[in-house]
Design an enzyme around this catalytic site. Structure first.
Site, PDB file in Angstrom:
ATOM      1  N   CYS A 135       0.842  -1.204   0.000  1.00 18.57           N
ATOM      2  CA  CYS A 135       0.000   0.000   0.000  1.00 18.57           C
ATOM      3  C   CYS A 135       0.872   1.246   0.000  1.00 18.57           C
ATOM      4  O   CYS A 135       1.433   1.632   1.027  1.00 18.57           O
ATOM      5  CB  CYS A 135      -0.916  -0.004   1.230  1.00 18.57           C
ATOM      6  SG  CYS A 135      -1.903   1.500   1.341  1.00 18.57           S
ATOM      7  N   CYS A 138      -0.515   4.102   2.208  1.00 20.07           N
ATOM      8  CA  CYS A 138      -0.305   3.925   3.655  1.00 20.07           C
ATOM      9  C   CYS A 138       1.160   4.119   4.030  1.00 20.07           C
ATOM     10  O   CYS A 138       1.466   4.708   5.058  1.00 20.07           O
ATOM     11  CB  CYS A 138      -0.717   2.516   4.106  1.00 20.07           C
ATOM     12  SG  CYS A 138      -2.127   1.807   3.273  1.00 20.07           S
ATOM     13  N   ASP A 139       2.071   3.581   3.227  1.00 18.14           N
ATOM     14  CA  ASP A 139       3.463   3.466   3.677  1.00 18.14           C
ATOM     15  C   ASP A 139       4.466   4.281   2.880  1.00 18.14           C
ATOM     16  O   ASP A 139       5.645   4.328   3.251  1.00 18.14           O
ATOM     17  CB  ASP A 139       3.893   1.979   3.618  1.00 18.14           C
ATOM     18  CG  ASP A 139       3.040   1.126   4.540  1.00 18.14           C
ATOM     19  OD1 ASP A 139       2.610   1.662   5.576  1.00 18.14           O
ATOM     20  OD2 ASP A 139       2.811  -0.059   4.237  1.00 18.14           O
TER      21      ASP A 139
END
Ligand code: NAP
Length: 312
Positions: A135, A138-139
């Site tokens: 992701c 997200c990261d």
């Protein structure tokens, strides 16, 4: 055992949320169950630019899903956060059992979507959250100024590689062929981006590092040659993002429904082989998995559930 619903929708991605919107507007007693975050795959998406009418600057998958959820709740859809463990689909009353509760309804719409497919390299599981991710939204920010590798060549891989250039020093797409699968318009952006490079005909075969990922071995599938990529000493870490497709979330229903390559077979009206059970979105057999087709499936499934209930 709580109250009996007209329809339970399993999954809070675009298919489930649209099914909720339509079921709610039809005044069906509707429960939508999602185990984690709303949005399904689009919650992992940094931008959504091909949903009709979506032209809001800065729209992310999360913000689009949040508005879908608010619209759905406006029409009286109840929500539960629960991880369903068993599903009894065959009887007239369908029963879904989660952590502590059993939910009952006369119809069910399965909109459980799909999850990222592992890259398939050695030690992959050991480095998830320590260099390996699925992701970018997200990261991605954890890899500011570092070298990042992206496995895959489809829409997800190339779009997310473009997104990762916001953070990474450089992004290298590792693709097992010498041509991308991604849509031409997405490819053009990647080829024009000086911070994106390509390792063609290659696959990631081994992840290594004492604590975080700092060494990646890549194999050329044509020559068999192995290349060992090490993080620059001053970085101490590499990023590896996997976008090599998805696996349908159908384990719960595998023994009850007809599946094709793991995906649920339906007719054009989203009906499965079990009366009162419908499937919508990425979880079903279909040729195009997009937000717009998931939403369309959800609408059709809810209308068909209403018709099924009227006929009982
Ligand atoms: P995908 O289209 O299935 O592409 C997967 C990619 O990973 C392919 O390039 C494939 O290589 C590669 N791959 C598969 N297994 C591999 C393995 N074991 N090792 C190395 N590489 C492997 O998946 P996706 O890109 O996640 O897209 C899924 C669906 O969502 C598609 O229908 C896509 O159009 C849609 N989507 C749309 C958008 C958009 O419209 N903006 C954005 C994201 C996703 P090959 O090419 O050699 O098969």
């Amino acid at each position: 055992m709580g109250k009996e619903y007209d329809v339970i929708i399993l999954g809070g991605g675009p298919a489930g949320l649209t099914a909720g919107l339509y079921a709610g507007r039809s005044r069906l007693r509707t429960l939508l169950i999602e185990k984690s975050q709303d949005g399904g795959q689009i919650a992992l998406s940094a931008s959504v630019e091909n949903y009709p009418g979506q032209m809001l600057e800065g729209e992310t998958g999360v913000s689009l899903a949040a508005r879908m959820a608010a619209q759905c709740e406006r029409f009286g859809v109840e929500r539960k956060a629960d991880d369903i463990q068993t599903a009894e689909l065959s009887g007239e009353i369908k029963r879904l059992t989660g952590g502590t509760e059993t939910y009952e309804a006369r119809t069910v719409i399965l909109a459980t979507g799909a999850s990222p497919r592992p890259i398939g390299c050695e030690n992959e599981a050991d480095f998830i959250g320590r260099g390996i991710s699925y992701c970018a939204t997200c990261d991605g920010a954890f890899f500011r100024g570092l070298d990042v590798y992206v496995a895959g060549g489809g829409d997800s891989a190339v779009e997310e590689a473009l997104f990762l250039t916001r953070f990474a020093r450089k992004v290298t797409i590792i693709h097992r062929r010498d041509q991308l699968r991604a849509a031409k318009s997405i490819q053009e952006k990647a080829f024009a981006n000086p911070n994106i490079r390509f390792l063609w005909d290659s696959v990631a075969v081994k992840a290594e590092g004492s604590d975080v990922l700092d060494t990646l071995t890549v194999r050329n599938v044509k020559t068999g040659e192995l290349t060992v990529i090490k993080a620059p000493p001053e970085d101490g870490m590499l990023g590896l993002f996997g976008f090599v497709g998805y696996l349908p979330n159908t384990e719960l229903f595998a023994d009850q429904l007809s599946l094709e390559n793991g995906y649920i077979s339906t007719d054009g009206e989203m009906r499965t082989a079990i009366p009162g059970v419908f499937a919508a979105g990425d979880v079903r057999v279909k040729s195009l998995r997009q937000v717009v087709t998931a939403a369309a499936d959800g609408a059709v499934a809810a209308v068909q559930a209403e018709r099924y209930l009227a006929g009982l």
